[in-house]
Scaffold this active site. Structure first.
Site, PDB file in Angstrom:
ATOM      1  N   ASN A 196      52.010  13.276  61.392  1.00 26.57           N
ATOM      2  CA  ASN A 196      51.955  13.305  59.937  1.00 26.57           C
ATOM      3  C   ASN A 196      53.192  12.632  59.347  1.00 26.57           C
ATOM      4  O   ASN A 196      54.203  12.495  60.029  1.00 26.57           O
ATOM      5  CB  ASN A 196      51.861  14.763  59.459  1.00 26.57           C
ATOM      6  N   CYS A 240      43.064  13.867  63.569  1.00 31.51           N
ATOM      7  CA  CYS A 240      43.425  15.198  63.088  1.00 31.51           C
ATOM      8  C   CYS A 240      42.336  16.169  63.540  1.00 31.51           C
ATOM      9  O   CYS A 240      41.273  15.757  64.010  1.00 31.51           O
ATOM     10  CB  CYS A 240      43.555  15.178  61.562  1.00 31.51           C
ATOM     11  N   HIS A 241      42.595  17.475  63.398  1.00 30.44           N
ATOM     12  CA  HIS A 241      41.604  18.463  63.830  1.00 30.44           C
ATOM     13  C   HIS A 241      41.127  19.360  62.681  1.00 30.44           C
ATOM     14  O   HIS A 241      40.487  20.373  62.912  1.00 30.44           O
ATOM     15  CB  HIS A 241      42.172  19.336  64.965  1.00 30.44           C
ATOM     16  N   HIS A 288      43.390  15.665  55.307  1.00 39.95           N
ATOM     17  CA  HIS A 288      43.772  16.918  54.668  1.00 39.95           C
ATOM     18  C   HIS A 288      43.130  17.114  53.302  1.00 39.95           C
ATOM     19  O   HIS A 288      43.379  18.128  52.649  1.00 39.95           O
ATOM     20  CB  HIS A 288      45.298  17.071  54.579  1.00 39.95           C
ATOM     21  N   TYR A 343      48.014  20.224  47.371  1.00 47.19           N
ATOM     22  CA  TYR A 343      47.423  18.993  46.841  1.00 47.19           C
ATOM     23  C   TYR A 343      46.748  19.213  45.497  1.00 47.19           C
ATOM     24  O   TYR A 343      46.530  18.263  44.748  1.00 47.19           O
ATOM     25  CB  TYR A 343      46.393  18.426  47.817  1.00 47.19           C
TER      26      TYR A 343
END
Length: 488
Positions: free
Chosen positions: A149, A170-171, A201, A258
């Site tokens: 990241n 990513c997971h 994300h 976010y």
């Protein structure tokens, strides 16, 4: 099959071991070479001894090497996996601590927001160094798999400026799918089909099918609200689901960074988070977790080494994308996943230059993305706000333009909801000065930043955040693990 896989930042011990054993679950990969590289010789030798134990116990011909000479490790490599955190926990602590002085409360701070943007400034010059070495000494056409990241910024820089064949992994999608399968009562995640799309994300389950039956918003809301655990841990995600109509792949704590409506007022933050685990919204939660994990590993290393002497079980192969991508590319066994790549028309209502996360299929011909996906308008709006911040952040990291960096931070949704322009300008000066050793592109800007800080009259506060927990000692961690075992 015999080829070379390099893991950069291999001192990320638990993750490196997971990637290693996943790859060795593929029968054709027994003869591959793993080259580990990291800045820390001590960390390298610790992880190498663990992987050597895995190889020895399973009687494999796999070769494992370790070196702090990254360029030497990359020579002849076909695949390069990056798990780096430039500046380590020391710089990361500043990513959380300094913004708190200006009222910005982050749970993770590794994607956007003030912490994520500065993390990108540290990482991007190093990512470009990786790319230069890959082009010069790795196999022609070597593939760069970025796990580090800020995912979108790192991948953006590697593709646009590093000119290396790069995919970001990513997971979050897998973890979100596990939750949905559980609340809907599926016997296994294989009963659930889904399409996720967006940016890393901030990816959204825009189509859900359980055993072929389409799942709508109301059914999913009811299922989450009825769940005894997720109804408390995922309050913010459930509220977003109600308003946006789709579920986010990202954790409650990460998502709160976010979407500023949930994290801009200290007295409101605790309403939306849950303190049962760091990932649900704790202030600086991932920093605390990472610190405890590192301390635990260093103290309990003999146990980690002993536990490595176990058979590799393909049935326990994780859902991390890396091993499945390598298997598909090398054997032509097709794999479907969600990957971070340049948009170029894949998502119709996001900018073309953005790094999106969306479905794709992998075979011997490469990663083939499903194009023509359109996000719900609210999802596209929040993603676009972050993309604009990411774009400015990447350009600032490349140019070393501190004014552009300040504009990027100013346009971050949470920062903008909390801080004034004057506060942002001072905060960025403070962060750049504190992290100057990892920010070579800003070397010329540091003296003036120091001068401005010496004359500033903007007030800050020493604040732990709305929901901070102290780092637990080894004794406390040991007692907690013992209590959990006894409870089971």
């Amino acid at each position: 099959m015999s080829f070379k896989i390099v893991i950069i930042g291999a001192g990320s011990v638990g993750f490196t071991k997971k990637l290693f054993t996943d790859i060795l679950c593929v029968p054709e990969f027994r003869d591959v070479e793993f080259a580990l590289t990291d800045l820390s010789e001590r960390n390298l030798q610790m992880i190498k001894s663990i992987l050597d134990r895995v190889v020895e116990f399973n009687r494999l011909p796999t070769k494992v090497t370790a070196t702090t000479d990254r360029r030497a490790a990359l020579e002849g490599a076909r695949y390069i996996i990056s798990c780096v955190r430039v500046g380590g926990l020391e710089a990361y602590a500043d990513d959380i601590r300094i913004p708190l002085k200006y009222g910005i409360d982050q749970c993770v701070g590794d994607t956007i927001c003030a912490g994520g943007i500065l993390y990108g400034q540290r990482n991007i010059p190093v990512i470009l160094d990786f790319c230069k070495d890959i082009l010069e000494v790795a196999e022609p056409g070597a593939k760069f798999l970025n796990y580090a990241n800020p995912m979108a910024m790192n991948t953006w820089a590697a593709i646009e400026y590093g000119k290396v064949d790069t995919v970001g992994l990513c997971h979050g999608v897998q973890h979100g799918a596990d939750q949905i399968a559980e609340v809907l009562g599926a016997k296994s995640r294989t009963e659930l089909d889904y399409i996720c799309s967006g940016i890393n994300h901030q990816t959204w389950f825009i189509d859900l099918r359980l055993n072929g039956r389409k799942i709508g918003k109301d059914e999913l809301v009811a299922a989450f609200e009825a769940h005894p655990v997720y109804s408390q841990q995922e309050k913010l995600r459930i509220d977003v689901l109600k308003r946006f109509g789709v579920y986010s792949t990202e954790s409650n704590g990460h998502l709160s960074e976010y979407l500023p409506w949930y994290r801009k007022r200290p007295d409101e933050i605790t309403r939306w988070i849950d303190m049962s685990d760091w990932i649900h919204g704790e202030t600086g939660g991932y920093l605390r977790y990472s610190t405890e994990t590192r301390n635990w590993f260093e103290t309990e290393f003999p146990q980690f080494l002993e536990s490595a002497a176990r058979p590799i079980d393909p049935a326990k192969r994780s859902n991390e994308h890396a091993s499945h991508i390598l298997e598909a590319l090398e054997t032509n066994r097709v794999y479907r996943g969600h990957f971070n790549v340049k948009n170029n028309g894949i998502v119709t209502n996001l900018p073309q230059d953005a790094i999106i996360e969306s479905p794709g299929f992998v075979d011997r011909f490469g990663i083939n993305m499903a194009a023509g996906i359109t996000l719900p308008e609210a999802c596209a709006a929040t993603c676009t706000s972050s993309i604009n911040v990411q774009r400015m952040s990447v350009h600032a990291a490349i140019s070393g333009d501190i004014d552009l960096l300040k504009l990027a931070v100013l346009h971050d949704p949470l920062v903008g909801a909390v801080s004034t322009p004057e506060e942002v300008w001072q905060m960025v000066d403070e962060m750049v000065v504190a992290q100057a050793r990892w920010l070579p592109q800003y070397a010329d800007a540091v003296p003036a930043a120091k001068e401005r800080l010496s004359k500033s009259r903007i007030k800050t506060r020493e604040w732990a955040g709305a929901a901070r927990r102290d780092v637990r000692s080894i004794e406390e961690l040991r007692a907690e693990k013992t209590a959990l075992k006894q409870a089971v």
